[in-house]
Every structure is written in structure tokens, then in C-alpha cells.
Scaffold this motif. Structure first.
Motif, PDB file in Angstrom:
ATOM      1  N   LEU A  49       0.955  -0.970   0.103  1.00 34.45           N
ATOM      2  CA  LEU A  49       0.131  -0.089  -0.211  1.00 34.45           C
ATOM      3  C   LEU A  49       0.575   1.667   0.047  1.00 34.45           C
ATOM      4  CD1 LEU A  49      -2.948  -0.955   2.359  1.00 34.45           C
ATOM      5  CD2 LEU A  49      -2.615  -0.874  -0.349  1.00 34.45           C
ATOM      6  N   SER A  64      -0.670   4.920   8.212  1.00 30.90           N
ATOM      7  CA  SER A  64      -0.676   3.750   8.709  1.00 30.90           C
ATOM      8  C   SER A  64      -0.762   2.504   9.788  1.00 30.90           C
ATOM      9  CB  SER A  64      -0.096   2.987   7.357  1.00 30.90           C
ATOM     10  OG  SER A  64       0.024   1.784   7.725  1.00 30.90           O
ATOM     11  N   TRP A  81      -3.538   9.707   3.238  1.00 30.09           N
ATOM     12  CA  TRP A  81      -4.216   8.355   3.618  1.00 30.09           C
ATOM     13  C   TRP A  81      -4.175   7.322   4.639  1.00 30.09           C
ATOM     14  CZ3 TRP A  81      -7.335   6.521  -1.226  1.00 30.09           C
ATOM     15  CH2 TRP A  81      -7.072   7.329  -2.005  1.00 30.09           C
ATOM     16  N   VAL A  83      -4.431   4.437   6.110  1.00 27.23           N
ATOM     17  CA  VAL A  83      -4.860   2.393   6.136  1.00 27.23           C
ATOM     18  C   VAL A  83      -4.722   1.735   6.907  1.00 27.23           C
ATOM     19  CG1 VAL A  83      -4.341   3.341   3.354  1.00 27.23           C
ATOM     20  CG2 VAL A  83      -2.588   2.154   5.061  1.00 27.23           C
ATOM     21  N   VAL A 104      -8.770   1.263   2.817  1.00 26.55           N
ATOM     22  CA  VAL A 104      -8.160   2.115   2.381  1.00 26.55           C
ATOM     23  C   VAL A 104      -8.953   3.462   2.502  1.00 26.55           C
ATOM     24  CG1 VAL A 104      -6.918   3.144  -0.009  1.00 26.55           C
ATOM     25  CG2 VAL A 104      -6.410   0.813   1.002  1.00 26.55           C
ATOM     26  N   TRP A 196      -6.554   4.024  11.625  1.00 28.76           N
ATOM     27  CA  TRP A 196      -6.613   3.319  10.702  1.00 28.76           C
ATOM     28  C   TRP A 196      -7.912   2.391  11.046  1.00 28.76           C
ATOM     29  CZ3 TRP A 196      -2.456   4.882  13.339  1.00 28.76           C
ATOM     30  CH2 TRP A 196      -2.044   4.293  14.663  1.00 28.76           C
TER      31      TRP A 196
END
Length: 252
Positions: A49, A64, A81, A83, A104, A196
Motif C-alpha cells: 500500500l 498506516s 491516506w 490505511v 484504505v 486506521w
């Protein structure tokens, strides 16, 4: 300039591909060494990712579960982002379990802008590109998704108060997906989660028209310096007022 529609599609494509990779890894390594399988799943999905987003969205930032959590630059960024490369490592490492996910999500300009929940072992990906149609409730007893291993005590009391049944499900993403697909009507959790764990499922839930909030009814806020986001309520919209009132009563 990439369009918002492209971000929806990208979230879905990346979550789905990461999930397919995890299925292959599961088949390759087997279930004899659960820790090795969990570690390999977390790391390989994270690397895929991060590499993909770094290549396809090089100016965006990433939060993340498996990466740096306090990167100062993301706090002033416009696009981040969020994730979870493998949500539900316990379930991933158990043969036959399908209640694990890949998350995601894109946070942009102060709110969730796109997201996808891949449920690889169920052969499904729910996305903001094409949000699921919320099921209709036909008067049956409410079903509330809870943790398999550590359901909060107050949720058991809430279920008694509102006449609900508790349904143990694995990962947070699988629980929220269960609300959106009609397996349960609500998901209530308190006692520890991070951004996340919920960002992508909440993005999809909101796009589908479901209710999603903290258990006190306040907004779920993302891309914070401390990524802890310890409690959540996701439900069919007509049930939210009753569930929030019940939670309030139990916490007075």
C-alpha cells in the motif's frame, strides 16, 4: 489534477489488490505458525500500500498502522491516506475465518473523502465509489456487532436495555461492513481503537447514509496528532437516536 472519482476508484483497487495478495500469502504460509502469518500479512500488505500510494499519489501523506504514527508533516497536509493493511490479524491467522479486512481511506481538507473496505475472504469490496444500499429493517430484534474477544461490558447492558442481540464478529471493518450489508443493525465499541481501524469503514458507511459517530454522538475526527480514536457507533440511521440515548443513560 486527479479527480475525487479517481480517489474512490483507487481506494477500491488498492484495498482489493492488497486483499488478494493476503489471500495468496495465507495459502502459501498456512496456519501452523500464527505469529509468522500475522507478521508477514501486516508487513507485506503495508509495503504494497505504501509503495503504491507513493507511486500513484506522490504528494500525499500516509498514516498506516504499520508505519510512523506521529509524522509532523501529515498534520499540516491537505491529503492523507489512512490505511490499515490488515484489520483483524487474529482472524486472518485462523483457518476458515472470513471476518478480516483491508482498509484504505483518503482524508482531505478536514474530512473523509474516499474509502474502501476489502473483505478478501468474502470476495467483496465495499467502496465510496458505489456505496452499498442500506438494508431495510422489518421490525426484527436489533443485532449489535461486538468484539469476539473483548466486548465492552456496557454494550451487554445496552443490549438488554434496548432488546438487542449481540453478534460477535472479528475485525472492525468486518463489523461495520456487517451493518452495511444487513447482517447486523449496529456496531458499538469502546475501549481502544485507532484512526486506521475505522477511517475507511466510516467513509463507506457515511457515503451509504448510515450513522457513524463517537458513542457520545460527537463527530469522528481524523488525522490528529494522537491517532487514538477509542470508541464508535455505526448503525442504521433510524436506530441511532435510541442507541445514543441508551448509551447516555448507562454512562450517567
Amino acid at each position: 489534477m486527479m479527480s475525487i472519482r479517481d480517489d474512490h476508484a483507487l481506494a477500491g483497487d488498492l484495498a482489493t489488490e492488497a486483499g488478494e495478495r493476503l489471500l495468496r500469502l495465507r495459502a502459501q504460509l498456512g496456519f501452523d505458525d500464527a505469529k509468522a502469518l500475522k507478521d508477514a500479512g501486516d508487513q507485506s500488505s503495508h509495503e504494497f500500500l505504501v509503495e503504491s500510494l507513493g507511486r500513484l499519489r506522490p504528494s500525499d501523506h500516509i498514516l498506516s498502522e504499520e508505519g510512523a504514527r506521529t509524522e509532523a508533516a501529515r498534520l499540516s497536509a491537505n491529503r492523507v491516506w489512512i490505511v490499515d493493511p490488515l484489520d483483524g490479524t487474529r482472524e486472518f491467522s485462523e483457518a476458515g475465518r472470513v471476518d478480516w479486512a483491508v482498509h484504505v481511506a483518503l482524508w482531505e481538507g478536514g474530512k473523509l473523502a474516499a474509502g474502501a473496505i476489502a473483505l478478501p475472504a468474502q470476495g467483496a469490496t465495499l467502496t465510496t465509489a458505489n456505496p452499498p444500499q442500506l438494508p431495510r429493517r422489518e421490525g426484527q430484534r436489533i443485532r449489535i456487532a461486538v468484539s469476539r474477544t473483548r466486548p465492552p461490558e456496557f454494550v451487554q447492558k445496552l443490549a438488554y436495555l434496548v432488546g438487542a442481540d449481540l453478534v460477535p464478529i472479528g475485525s472492525a471493518g468486518a463489523k461495520i461492513a456487517a451493518v452495511l450489508t444487513g447482517q447486523v443493525e449496529a456496531y458499538v465499541h469502546a475501549g481502544g481503537q485507532y484512526e486506521w481501524d475505522s477511517a475507511a469503514p466510516v467513509a463507506v458507511a457515511l457515503a451509504a447514509g448510515a450513522h457513524a459517530s463517537r458513542i457520545d454522538g460527537s463527530e469522528l475526527v481524523y488525522n490528529q496528532a494522537d491517532p487514538s480514536l477509542p470508541d464508535i457507533l455505526v448503525s442504521l440511521p433510524d436506530l441511532a437516536p435510541m442507541l445514543l440515548a441508551g448509551i447516555r443513560d448507562l454512562h450517567q
